[in-house]
Each structure stands twice: as C-alpha cells, then as structure tokens.
Motif scaffolding. Structure first.
Motif, PDB file in Angstrom:
ATOM      1  N   ALA A  40      14.390 -21.993 -34.902  1.00 14.10           N
ATOM      2  CA  ALA A  40      14.104 -22.887 -33.774  1.00 14.10           C
ATOM      3  C   ALA A  40      13.543 -22.099 -32.593  1.00 14.10           C
ATOM      4  CB  ALA A  40      15.376 -23.634 -33.365  1.00 14.10           C
ATOM      5  N   SER A  41      14.127 -20.942 -32.303  1.00 16.97           N
ATOM      6  CA  SER A  41      13.646 -20.121 -31.188  1.00 16.97           C
ATOM      7  C   SER A  41      12.260 -19.562 -31.476  1.00 16.97           C
ATOM      8  CB  SER A  41      14.631 -18.979 -30.920  1.00 16.97           C
ATOM      9  OG  SER A  41      15.909 -19.484 -30.590  1.00 16.97           O
ATOM     10  N   ALA A  42      12.020 -19.178 -32.724  1.00 21.12           N
ATOM     11  CA  ALA A  42      10.701 -18.669 -33.094  1.00 21.12           C
ATOM     12  C   ALA A  42       9.625 -19.740 -32.915  1.00 21.12           C
ATOM     13  CB  ALA A  42      10.724 -18.167 -34.543  1.00 21.12           C
ATOM     14  N   LEU A  43       9.918 -20.970 -33.339  1.00 19.13           N
ATOM     15  CA  LEU A  43       8.963 -22.068 -33.168  1.00 19.13           C
ATOM     16  C   LEU A  43       8.712 -22.347 -31.688  1.00 19.13           C
ATOM     17  CD1 LEU A  43      10.241 -24.512 -35.941  1.00 19.13           C
ATOM     18  CD2 LEU A  43       8.068 -23.288 -35.932  1.00 19.13           C
ATOM     19  N   GLU A  44       9.769 -22.285 -30.877  1.00 19.12           N
ATOM     20  CA  GLU A  44       9.641 -22.503 -29.438  1.00 19.12           C
ATOM     21  C   GLU A  44       8.722 -21.453 -28.815  1.00 19.12           C
ATOM     22  OE1 GLU A  44      10.534 -24.473 -25.778  1.00 19.12           O
ATOM     23  OE2 GLU A  44      11.084 -25.044 -27.825  1.00 19.12           O
ATOM     24  N   LEU A  45       8.906 -20.175 -29.214  1.00 21.78           N
ATOM     25  CA  LEU A  45       8.132 -19.082 -28.625  1.00 21.78           C
ATOM     26  C   LEU A  45       6.679 -19.083 -29.093  1.00 21.78           C
ATOM     27  CD1 LEU A  45      10.799 -16.240 -29.010  1.00 21.78           C
ATOM     28  CD2 LEU A  45      10.032 -17.260 -26.856  1.00 21.78           C
ATOM     29  N   ILE A  49       3.687 -17.447 -26.708  1.00 20.71           N
ATOM     30  CA  ILE A  49       3.869 -16.019 -26.411  1.00 20.71           C
ATOM     31  C   ILE A  49       3.478 -15.164 -27.613  1.00 20.71           C
ATOM     32  CG2 ILE A  49       5.571 -14.255 -25.773  1.00 20.71           C
ATOM     33  CD1 ILE A  49       7.134 -16.435 -24.317  1.00 20.71           C
ATOM     34  N   TYR A  50       3.748 -15.671 -28.810  1.00 20.23           N
ATOM     35  CA  TYR A  50       3.426 -14.940 -30.040  1.00 20.23           C
ATOM     36  C   TYR A  50       2.463 -15.765 -30.886  1.00 20.23           C
ATOM     37  CZ  TYR A  50       7.660 -12.507 -28.535  1.00 20.23           C
ATOM     38  OH  TYR A  50       8.588 -11.823 -27.794  1.00 20.23           O
ATOM     39  N   ASP A  51       1.797 -15.097 -31.828  1.00 18.83           N
ATOM     40  CA  ASP A  51       0.753 -15.753 -32.616  1.00 18.83           C
ATOM     41  C   ASP A  51       1.250 -16.351 -33.923  1.00 18.83           C
ATOM     42  OD1 ASP A  51      -1.027 -14.954 -30.669  1.00 18.83           O
ATOM     43  OD2 ASP A  51      -1.604 -13.126 -31.733  1.00 18.83           O
ATOM     44  N   LYS A  52       2.311 -15.785 -34.498  1.00 21.56           N
ATOM     45  CA  LYS A  52       2.732 -16.223 -35.827  1.00 21.56           C
ATOM     46  C   LYS A  52       4.197 -15.904 -36.064  1.00 21.56           C
ATOM     47  CE  LYS A  52       0.829 -11.887 -37.605  1.00 21.56           C
ATOM     48  NZ  LYS A  52      -0.228 -11.268 -38.387  1.00 21.56           N
ATOM     49  N   ILE A  53       4.726 -16.491 -37.143  1.00 21.47           N
ATOM     50  CA  ILE A  53       6.097 -16.233 -37.564  1.00 21.47           C
ATOM     51  C   ILE A  53       6.055 -15.639 -38.970  1.00 21.47           C
ATOM     52  CG2 ILE A  53       8.351 -17.250 -38.089  1.00 21.47           C
ATOM     53  CD1 ILE A  53       7.661 -19.509 -36.135  1.00 21.47           C
ATOM     54  N   ILE A  54       6.656 -14.490 -39.139  1.00 19.60           N
ATOM     55  CA  ILE A  54       6.752 -13.863 -40.467  1.00 19.60           C
ATOM     56  C   ILE A  54       8.219 -13.894 -40.886  1.00 19.60           C
ATOM     57  CG2 ILE A  54       6.478 -11.732 -41.786  1.00 19.60           C
ATOM     58  CD1 ILE A  54       4.125 -11.049 -39.969  1.00 19.60           C
ATOM     59  N   VAL A  55       8.484 -14.487 -42.019  1.00 24.39           N
ATOM     60  CA  VAL A  55       9.853 -14.617 -42.513  1.00 24.39           C
ATOM     61  C   VAL A  55      10.005 -13.774 -43.766  1.00 24.39           C
ATOM     62  CG1 VAL A  55      11.643 -16.216 -43.286  1.00 24.39           C
ATOM     63  CG2 VAL A  55       9.949 -16.978 -41.614  1.00 24.39           C
ATOM     64  N   SER A 115       5.460 -33.425 -41.166  1.00 27.22           N
ATOM     65  CA  SER A 115       5.758 -32.611 -39.978  1.00 27.22           C
ATOM     66  C   SER A 115       5.956 -31.154 -40.352  1.00 27.22           C
ATOM     67  CB  SER A 115       7.011 -33.135 -39.276  1.00 27.22           C
ATOM     68  OG  SER A 115       6.797 -34.433 -38.774  1.00 27.22           O
ATOM     69  N   MET A 116       6.686 -30.916 -41.460  1.00 29.68           N
ATOM     70  CA  MET A 116       6.955 -29.542 -41.882  1.00 29.68           C
ATOM     71  C   MET A 116       5.663 -28.820 -42.246  1.00 29.68           C
ATOM     72  SD  MET A 116      10.418 -29.986 -44.152  1.00 29.68           S
ATOM     73  CE  MET A 116      10.265 -28.343 -44.856  1.00 29.68           C
ATOM     74  N   ASN A 117       4.780 -29.500 -42.985  1.00 31.54           N
ATOM     75  CA  ASN A 117       3.508 -28.880 -43.360  1.00 31.54           C
ATOM     76  C   ASN A 117       2.651 -28.581 -42.136  1.00 31.54           C
ATOM     77  OD1 ASN A 117       4.148 -28.990 -46.093  1.00 31.54           O
ATOM     78  ND2 ASN A 117       3.199 -30.999 -46.370  1.00 31.54           N
ATOM     79  N   TYR A 118       2.664 -29.526 -41.169  1.00 29.07           N
ATOM     80  CA  TYR A 118       1.885 -29.351 -39.935  1.00 29.07           C
ATOM     81  C   TYR A 118       2.405 -28.147 -39.146  1.00 29.07           C
ATOM     82  CZ  TYR A 118       0.198 -30.093 -35.183  1.00 29.07           C
ATOM     83  OH  TYR A 118      -0.365 -29.922 -33.950  1.00 29.07           O
ATOM     84  N   ILE A 119       3.737 -28.069 -39.006  1.00 31.11           N
ATOM     85  CA  ILE A 119       4.334 -26.990 -38.223  1.00 31.11           C
ATOM     86  C   ILE A 119       4.143 -25.639 -38.904  1.00 31.11           C
ATOM     87  CG2 ILE A 119       6.543 -26.031 -37.446  1.00 31.11           C
ATOM     88  CD1 ILE A 119       5.296 -28.201 -35.640  1.00 31.11           C
ATOM     89  N   MET A 120       4.257 -25.603 -40.225  1.00 36.41           N
ATOM     90  CA  MET A 120       4.070 -24.336 -40.928  1.00 36.41           C
ATOM     91  C   MET A 120       2.652 -23.800 -40.730  1.00 36.41           C
ATOM     92  SD  MET A 120       6.272 -24.705 -44.449  1.00 36.41           S
ATOM     93  CE  MET A 120       5.941 -23.032 -44.927  1.00 36.41           C
ATOM     94  N   GLU A 121       1.700 -24.723 -40.633  1.00 35.53           N
ATOM     95  CA  GLU A 121       0.321 -24.304 -40.379  1.00 35.53           C
ATOM     96  C   GLU A 121       0.111 -23.982 -38.904  1.00 35.53           C
ATOM     97  OE1 GLU A 121      -4.219 -26.059 -40.898  1.00 35.53           O
ATOM     98  OE2 GLU A 121      -2.572 -26.953 -42.019  1.00 35.53           O
ATOM     99  N   LYS A 122       0.676 -24.815 -38.015  1.00 34.11           N
ATOM    100  CA  LYS A 122       0.508 -24.634 -36.580  1.00 34.11           C
ATOM    101  C   LYS A 122       1.131 -23.325 -36.110  1.00 34.11           C
ATOM    102  CE  LYS A 122      -0.186 -26.214 -32.260  1.00 34.11           C
ATOM    103  NZ  LYS A 122      -1.527 -26.478 -31.702  1.00 34.11           N
ATOM    104  N   ALA A 123       2.352 -23.035 -36.605  1.00 36.51           N
ATOM    105  CA  ALA A 123       3.058 -21.811 -36.204  1.00 36.51           C
ATOM    106  C   ALA A 123       2.655 -20.613 -37.054  1.00 36.51           C
ATOM    107  CB  ALA A 123       4.569 -22.025 -36.308  1.00 36.51           C
ATOM    108  N   ASN A 124       1.775 -20.850 -38.026  1.00 27.98           N
ATOM    109  CA  ASN A 124       1.317 -19.781 -38.919  1.00 27.98           C
ATOM    110  C   ASN A 124       2.511 -19.051 -39.547  1.00 27.98           C
ATOM    111  OD1 ASN A 124      -0.332 -18.026 -40.296  1.00 27.98           O
ATOM    112  ND2 ASN A 124      -0.965 -16.833 -38.512  1.00 27.98           N
TER     113      ASN A 124
END
Length: 460
Positions: free
Chosen positions: A288-293, A299-305, A351-360
């Motif tokens: 949740a915090s990563a998506l917010e940031l 502030i950041y360009d992508k999320i790597i899990v 929504s999940m597919n959109y966010i996964m693409e939006k947040a990279n």
C-alpha cells in the motif's frame, strides 16, 4: 591468562554459508578436511544458488594456497592478517582424512560427515596441548561428534550479533505509564507544523537514530532524529496523527502499524525493515505504501517485488512462461494484498491489472538480482528471513540513487536448513543498520489478519 591455541576443523556447510569463513579465526589454526574439498567440488556444478558459494570458497582457498608447496599445505600456510590488533595470524592446512586407517570413535568411514568428525578426533588425540573444535551448522553432526568423543563442537557464530532473539532491536521504545511524567528536563522548538523536543539521553540510554518512542498511556508518539553524547532530539509525531496515516486507502490498525507506515511513507528513509508474526500486516502495508509513493506522489518510478524461498533456485526453471509468470506462485502474497486493496472496486481484476501497469509492478527472482543496479524504485523484499547476511548484502548493494528498499520477514518461519533466527540475514541487518540514519526498523507486534490467525500465533 593466555588463551589456549585452538585448531578449528571446518565442515562443508560453513564454507557454503560464508565462503571466506576460514579468515575469521584470527590467531588460531584452521584445518580443511579433504572430504570438504570433495563435497565443494560435487556441489559447484549444480544448478543451485549454493553452487556459486562453493565456487567462491574454492577460488578463495586456491588464491591463498596457490604458491604453497604440497608440504606447506599439509603443514599449514599462514593466514592473512585481517586484524590490526592481531599479533600473529594462524595457519590453514588441508588434512587428508582419506589416509586415516580408521575413524576414531567407532564411526563408519563410508559417510562424509564421519570422515570430517574423524579428522577432528585424530587431531584431538595428537594435539593434546591444543583445543580442537569442530565447527558445523549441522545440529545432528554436532551430536554425532559429541557422541564419538569430541570435546568441543560449535556452530559458526561469527555472523551472530545477538545472543538471544529477545534482545533483537524492535525499532521502538515503549515507556511505562505517561511519557511526560518521566521527562524532567526538556527544550522544545516548533517549526511550522513540526515540534522537536531535546530530552536527556539517560531516559533512553541505548537509543539509536529513527527509533520510535511511544508510551503505555497512548498519549505520546515520537521519533529520534538526532543525538549528542547526553541529549536526544525527538520529533513529536503525535499519537493521533500517527494513527491517522493513510496509504492507498489503508489506515493503521494499531500503533505498531502506525509507526511502520510513518517509516514506509518517509522518502528520507532508504531502508525499512519490518519484522513480526504472520498476519501482522507487513506485506499489505509495504505494498500500500509503495503504491502511494509511486502512483499518488510520483516520488518513485516503479515497484520491484522479490521474495526468497528455498524452492525458487531449484524449481523456477521448470515452470512455464516468463520470469514474472514463473515467480507468480511464490508471490501470491502480493496479489492477495492487491485484492484486499481493491476488493471494493466495481471490477477488481480490471483495477488490479490497471494498477500493476500504472505502478509498473515487476516480479523478479532474487537469483537474477545480482549485477543489477536499481534506480528510482521501491523494492519490496518479502520473506527475507530465509536469506543469509551475504545474500542480503548482495541485494542491498544493488540499490542505486533514489531507491527505497523494504525488507520484511518473520523470524519464526525460517525454511532454510542452515539458518536460525540468530543467524538469519534479517537479524543481521536489523542490528547492523540500527544506527544508520537512512533506515528504520519496526517490529509489528500483534496479529490483525483475523481472530483465528491471532489465536493460532499465540497458542500453536
């Protein structure tokens, strides 16, 4: 009193756990049984992460012994001096345990462990003026060694920073009663909406940077942002403000989640370490915090899990699809959390597919992190209790400019055969980074997943 000279006999798993372990015994002598070299040789070509450690250990030994004659290798080659206060370094030698006529102690020569134990027993009989210690991470081998007559068997403890897990830093200090009732001398300064207090360090003698301060009454919440020899500078966060934090629609359910969310949402904190039992909210808060940031604040360009599980190294190659598709079974915890965050949406999957693409959002294997340089990203490293200190160092040093690393794990759920709560890389970095001003640790005390999960955690 002069310390007795010691001979340390190393098991194979010590060199797999830390390839340069033979350099850690200072002025004492190190013996590598021939069987250990045989085992390293058989491991180095396997398609597993451990094969790299075997190759590193073999190369390190070769570099040290390359100019030595066979007689010198058997007698002992002087170890490099790694400590300025060290008067005289010890020696390292290779012992031909295959030449032993019989293994002392009545053990069969057919098993590798028994030949290594036999080496230690032989040295113990022939060097009665010295202390001979078998060092292994194999609990059963330590028991066999004792049973065969070895006086000293030990685990490898050079990488242990705490003697008991209960002494591990929690990331916060909780005062009994009311905080202000215990403060006799305080200077306060308000700048804009933030207030800082200068309090006597004797109130918190073992304080460290970014340690949170809370009290039993629930009337105060703060964070140490500066220290001198006798004073601690505390940023007043406010208990209610801390509980009012919001990230991607998620609010803290207890003060521990409030502290975690404060650290997660702070771009000045480069490393967030979340520990705690299953169901305390580590993964959900991190995501949740990563998506917010990334999405809301930009502030950041992508999320790597990424996530460490013992099976990945063996099984990922056999699964169909791309790297991300191969990783999906082990990263279900992330997709579960995404479902929780979007369960109220009209089309959750959309929504999940959109966010996964939006947040990279990218799913990566820890096996492929080596050699990379991660820039402007939030990296979520889940289940990192299964990593060694060396493996965590490899990942942390991948983080480039503008990258935030979130490490989470539960020390009660270690799957590795060679790690314990004390030797886990998670324990190591909690202690190593507690004084680093760019890191924060929070132990999420309390299960919030469900009453069933809470009862199981407390009673099973």
């Amino acid at each position: 009193m002069t310390e007795i000279h010691t001979i340390y006999v190393l098991d194979t798993n010590i060199l797999l756990h830390e390839p340069f372990a033979f350099l850690s015994f200072q002025e004492h002598d190190v013996v590598i049984p021939m069987t250990v070299l045989e085992e390293l040789d058989s491991i180095k070509d396997r398609n597993k992460d451990v094969s790299r450690d075997a190759r590193v250990a073999i190369r390190a030994l070769e570099d040290l012994l390359t100019d030595a004659s066979p007689e010198q290798v058997l007698a002992g080659v002087k170890l490099p001096n790694t400590n300025e206060s060290q008067v005289e370094p010890g020696h390292i030698s290779i012992f031909n345990d295959f030449a032993l006529d019989q293994v002392v102690g009545g053990l069969s020569k057919n098993e590798n462990d028994n030949r290594i134990i036999g080496t230690a027993l032989h040295l113990q009989q022939n060097h009665r003026d010295k202390k001979v210690v078998l060092v292994t991470k194999d609990i059963n081998m330590r028991l066999k060694g004792k049973g065969a007559g070895l006086k000293f068997v030990e685990d490898y403890r050079t990488d242990q920073l705490v003697d008991d897990i209960k002494f591990l830093t929690k990331g916060y200090h909780k005062f009994d009663g009311d905080f202000w009732q215990q403060v006799s001398d305080c200077e306060s300064e308000t700048t804009g909406r933030y207030t800082k207090h200068l309090i006597d360090k004797s109130l918190i003698p073992s304080a460290f940077m970014n340690e949170y301060l809370i009290d039993e009454e629930g009337s105060f919440a703060g964070k140490i942002v500066g220290m001198t020899d006798d004073k601690a500078e505390v940023l007043d966060l406010g208990h209610e403000r801390l509980m009012g934090r919001n990230a991607w629609g998620i609010h803290p359910k207890n003060i521990y989640q409030g502290m975690a969310m404060d650290a997660l949402l702070d771009p000045e904190i480069d490393l967030c370490i979340l520990t705690g039992p299953a169901g305390c909210g580590k993964t959900l808060l991190a995501l949740a915090s990563a998506l917010e940031l990334v999405v809301e604040r930009g502030i950041y360009d992508k999320i790597i899990v990424t996530r460490s599980t013992p099976e990945i190294a063996e099984s990922i190659g056999f699964l169909p699809g791309t790297e991300e598709e191969k990783m999906a079974p082990w990263l279900a915890a992330i997709t579960d959390s995404l479902e929780v965050l979007h369960k109220q949406d009209e089309s959750m999957s959309g929504s999940m597919n959109y966010i996964m693409e939006k947040a990279n959002i990218q799913f990566k294997s820890v096996n492929f992190m080596r050699g990379r340089s991660l820039q402007n990203a939030v990296v979520i490293l889940d289940e990192c209790q299964n990593l060694t200190a060396a493996q965590l160092k490899t990942i942390i040093t991948r983080c480039g400019e503008g990258t935030k690393l979130i490490c989470s794990g539960n020390l009660a759920q270690i799957d590795s055969n060679y790690l314990t709560a004390l030797t886990s890389g998670l324990t190591y970095i909690v202690e190593r980074f507690k004084n680093y001003e760019g890191s924060a640790t929070v132990n999420l005390n309390g299960v919030v997943r469900s009453s069933l999960a809470r009862f199981a955690e407390e009673n099973l």
